[in-house]
Design a protein around this motif. Structure first.
Motif, mmCIF file in Angstrom:
data_model
loop_
_atom_site.group_PDB
_atom_site.id
_atom_site.type_symbol
_atom_site.label_atom_id
_atom_site.label_comp_id
_atom_site.label_asym_id
_atom_site.label_seq_id
_atom_site.Cartn_x
_atom_site.Cartn_y
_atom_site.Cartn_z
ATOM 1 N N LEU A 31 8.796 9.661 0.975
ATOM 2 C CA LEU A 31 8.919 11.104 0.761
ATOM 3 C C LEU A 31 7.696 11.882 1.231
ATOM 4 C CD1 LEU A 31 10.519 11.029 -2.803
ATOM 5 C CD2 LEU A 31 11.648 11.735 -0.685
ATOM 6 N N GLY A 32 6.604 11.188 1.491
ATOM 7 C CA GLY A 32 5.395 11.865 1.948
ATOM 8 C C GLY A 32 4.425 12.205 0.854
ATOM 9 N N VAL A 33 4.714 11.793 -0.382
ATOM 10 C CA VAL A 33 3.760 12.003 -1.465
ATOM 11 C C VAL A 33 2.504 11.190 -1.208
ATOM 12 C CG1 VAL A 33 3.342 11.665 -3.936
ATOM 13 C CG2 VAL A 33 5.546 12.562 -3.139
ATOM 14 N N LEU A 34 2.683 9.994 -0.686
ATOM 15 C CA LEU A 34 1.572 9.133 -0.282
ATOM 16 C C LEU A 34 1.443 9.148 1.232
ATOM 17 C CD1 LEU A 34 2.285 5.964 -2.467
ATOM 18 C CD2 LEU A 34 0.845 7.921 -3.040
ATOM 19 N N GLY A 35 0.225 8.925 1.699
ATOM 20 C CA GLY A 35 0.040 8.734 3.122
ATOM 21 C C GLY A 35 0.705 7.429 3.548
ATOM 22 N N ARG A 36 1.019 7.310 4.811
ATOM 23 C CA ARG A 36 1.683 6.107 5.309
ATOM 24 C C ARG A 36 0.791 4.880 5.159
ATOM 25 N NH1 ARG A 36 7.079 6.064 5.547
ATOM 26 N NH2 ARG A 36 7.888 7.962 6.531
ATOM 27 N N ALA A 37 1.378 3.823 4.650
ATOM 28 C CA ALA A 37 0.656 2.557 4.569
ATOM 29 C C ALA A 37 0.567 1.949 5.959
ATOM 30 C CB ALA A 37 1.371 1.598 3.618
ATOM 31 N N VAL A 38 -0.505 1.211 6.195
ATOM 32 C CA VAL A 38 -0.653 0.488 7.457
ATOM 33 C C VAL A 38 0.341 -0.670 7.471
ATOM 34 C CG1 VAL A 38 -2.226 -0.921 8.850
ATOM 35 C CG2 VAL A 38 -3.071 1.121 7.668
ATOM 36 N N ARG A 39 0.935 -0.903 8.616
ATOM 37 C CA ARG A 39 1.863 -2.025 8.754
ATOM 38 C C ARG A 39 1.183 -3.165 9.512
ATOM 39 N NH1 ARG A 39 7.207 -1.973 6.467
ATOM 40 N NH2 ARG A 39 7.619 0.205 5.916
ATOM 41 N N ALA A 40 1.241 -4.329 8.921
ATOM 42 C CA ALA A 40 0.709 -5.517 9.602
ATOM 43 C C ALA A 40 1.649 -5.901 10.737
ATOM 44 C CB ALA A 40 0.570 -6.667 8.609
ATOM 45 N N ALA A 41 1.225 -6.858 11.543
ATOM 46 C CA ALA A 41 2.031 -7.282 12.690
ATOM 47 C C ALA A 41 3.403 -7.779 12.265
ATOM 48 C CB ALA A 41 1.293 -8.364 13.470
ATOM 49 N N ASN A 42 3.478 -8.337 11.076
ATOM 50 C CA ASN A 42 4.765 -8.842 10.585
ATOM 51 C C ASN A 42 5.584 -7.767 9.872
ATOM 52 O OD1 ASN A 42 3.359 -8.521 8.223
ATOM 53 N ND2 ASN A 42 3.321 -10.690 7.677
ATOM 54 N N GLY A 43 5.075 -6.520 9.837
ATOM 55 C CA GLY A 43 5.824 -5.419 9.262
ATOM 56 C C GLY A 43 5.571 -5.149 7.793
ATOM 57 N N TYR A 44 4.795 -5.988 7.150
ATOM 58 C CA TYR A 44 4.525 -5.775 5.731
ATOM 59 C C TYR A 44 3.525 -4.634 5.532
ATOM 60 C CZ TYR A 44 6.814 -10.254 4.838
ATOM 61 O OH TYR A 44 7.724 -11.281 4.769
ATOM 62 N N ARG A 45 3.707 -3.902 4.437
ATOM 63 C CA ARG A 45 2.815 -2.784 4.133
ATOM 64 C C ARG A 45 1.463 -3.278 3.654
ATOM 65 N NH1 ARG A 45 7.919 -1.294 2.455
ATOM 66 N NH2 ARG A 45 8.635 0.832 2.957
ATOM 67 N N GLN A 46 0.430 -2.547 4.064
ATOM 68 C CA GLN A 46 -0.921 -2.779 3.560
ATOM 69 C C GLN A 46 -1.444 -1.457 3.000
ATOM 70 O OE1 GLN A 46 -3.460 -5.656 6.053
ATOM 71 N NE2 GLN A 46 -2.159 -4.642 7.571
ATOM 72 N N PHE A 47 -1.620 -1.410 1.702
ATOM 73 C CA PHE A 47 -2.092 -0.199 1.046
ATOM 74 C C PHE A 47 -3.606 -0.230 0.875
ATOM 75 C CE2 PHE A 47 2.348 -0.467 -0.169
ATOM 76 C CZ PHE A 47 2.774 0.839 -0.042
ATOM 77 N N ALA A 48 -4.162 0.949 0.633
ATOM 78 C CA ALA A 48 -5.609 1.074 0.440
ATOM 79 C C ALA A 48 -5.893 1.721 -0.908
ATOM 80 C CB ALA A 48 -6.197 1.919 1.577
ATOM 81 N N GLU A 49 -7.183 1.802 -1.261
ATOM 82 C CA GLU A 49 -7.568 2.410 -2.535
ATOM 83 C C GLU A 49 -7.130 3.876 -2.609
ATOM 84 O OE1 GLU A 49 -8.765 1.121 -5.195
ATOM 85 O OE2 GLU A 49 -9.029 -0.909 -4.395
ATOM 86 N N GLU A 50 -7.050 4.542 -1.436
ATOM 87 C CA GLU A 50 -6.612 5.939 -1.433
ATOM 88 C C GLU A 50 -5.185 6.089 -1.966
ATOM 89 O OE1 GLU A 50 -8.143 4.473 1.002
ATOM 90 O OE2 GLU A 50 -10.021 5.597 1.183
#
Length: 243
Positions: A31-50
């Motif tokens: 929905l855009g409430v959070l910034g986009r998570a980084v996607r690893a090469a395998n497509g899995y989400r990687q979130f950050a402290e932000e």
């Protein structure tokens, strides 16, 4: 389950840190409430402290102004220019300030009525008012008093006149009308006002509505503190989104 192929926070880790479910986190990202998570090469989400920070801010903001307004605010400020985003955030306390002002006004009215009740010997004929007099004293339309009568809030005496019948409001109804004005100003619905007036009639006091208003003021204070916490994160989001 999303598992990162590179260092980062999994959706499960973010869920554990924030109390949101994994699906809620994915939905808020979508929905855009959070910034986009980084996607690893395998497509899995990687979130950050932000993302954790923003979820905590979203919870506080939802508590302060409601989930719809919170979602709209956190989504919109990522797209607006800095000045417009800052103005949007600066407008957020207005609703709470209005609610607090209304509750304080209602409490002051009820306290005044409580003081009057403590010194009154009882209803007196000289306290009776016509619908024109009462509506004028309260700053209401006569039609409002008629509506409140139909809703069961007031029970004026009906007296015969040459033109038919006229309403005559004695002290109990005058006080009930004043309480109704105070409670309606504080956001009470007609059924809530009816219940409050019934309780006052049974107890012979206005303590119960005062307790409710004091609780509301305390809740507004807690919501204001939550908004203050959220605002710091909103400022960070605005700064991050600025070109």
């Amino acid at each position: 389950m999303d598992e990162p192929a590179a260092p980062g926070m999994t959706v499960a880790a973010v869920a554990s840190a924030t109390g949101y479910s994994a699906q809620q986190i994915r939905d808020l990202e979508r929905l855009g409430v959070l910034g986009r998570a980084v996607r690893a090469a395998n497509g899995y989400r990687q979130f950050a402290e932000e993302h954790v920070r923003d979820l905590h801010a979203y919870r506080d903001l939802s508590y302060a102004v409601g989930p719809v307004a919170a979602r709209d605010t956190m989504t919109t400020i990522r797209r607006l220019a800095l000045a417009e985003a800052a103005a949007l955030v600066c407008d957020l306390p207005a609703q709470l300030n209005q609610e607090r002002a209304q509750a304080l006004a209602a409490r002051a009215a009820l306290q005044a009525i409580q003081t009057e009740a403590s010194i009154e010997d009882g209803p007196r004929e000289t306290d009776a008012m016509t619908i024109t007099e009462l509506s004028g004293a309260l700053g209401l339309r006569p039609s409002t008093l008629r509506f409140w009568e139909d809703a069961g809030l007031l029970r004026p005496e009906r007296i015969a006149t040459r033109a038919g019948t006229a309403r005559r409001y004695h002290l109990d109804d005058i006080r009930a009308a004043r309480i109704a004005v105070a409670l309606r100003a504080a956001g009470y619905r007609i059924p809530d006002v009816r219940n409050a007036l019934a309780a006052i009639s049974e107890l012979g006091a206005v303590d119960e509505p005062l307790v409710v208003l004091n609780r509301r003021l305390a809740a507004i204070g807690k919501r204001a503190v939550a908004l203050i916490r959220a605002t710091a994160t909103l400022a960070d989001i605005i700064d991050d989104a600025a070109p």
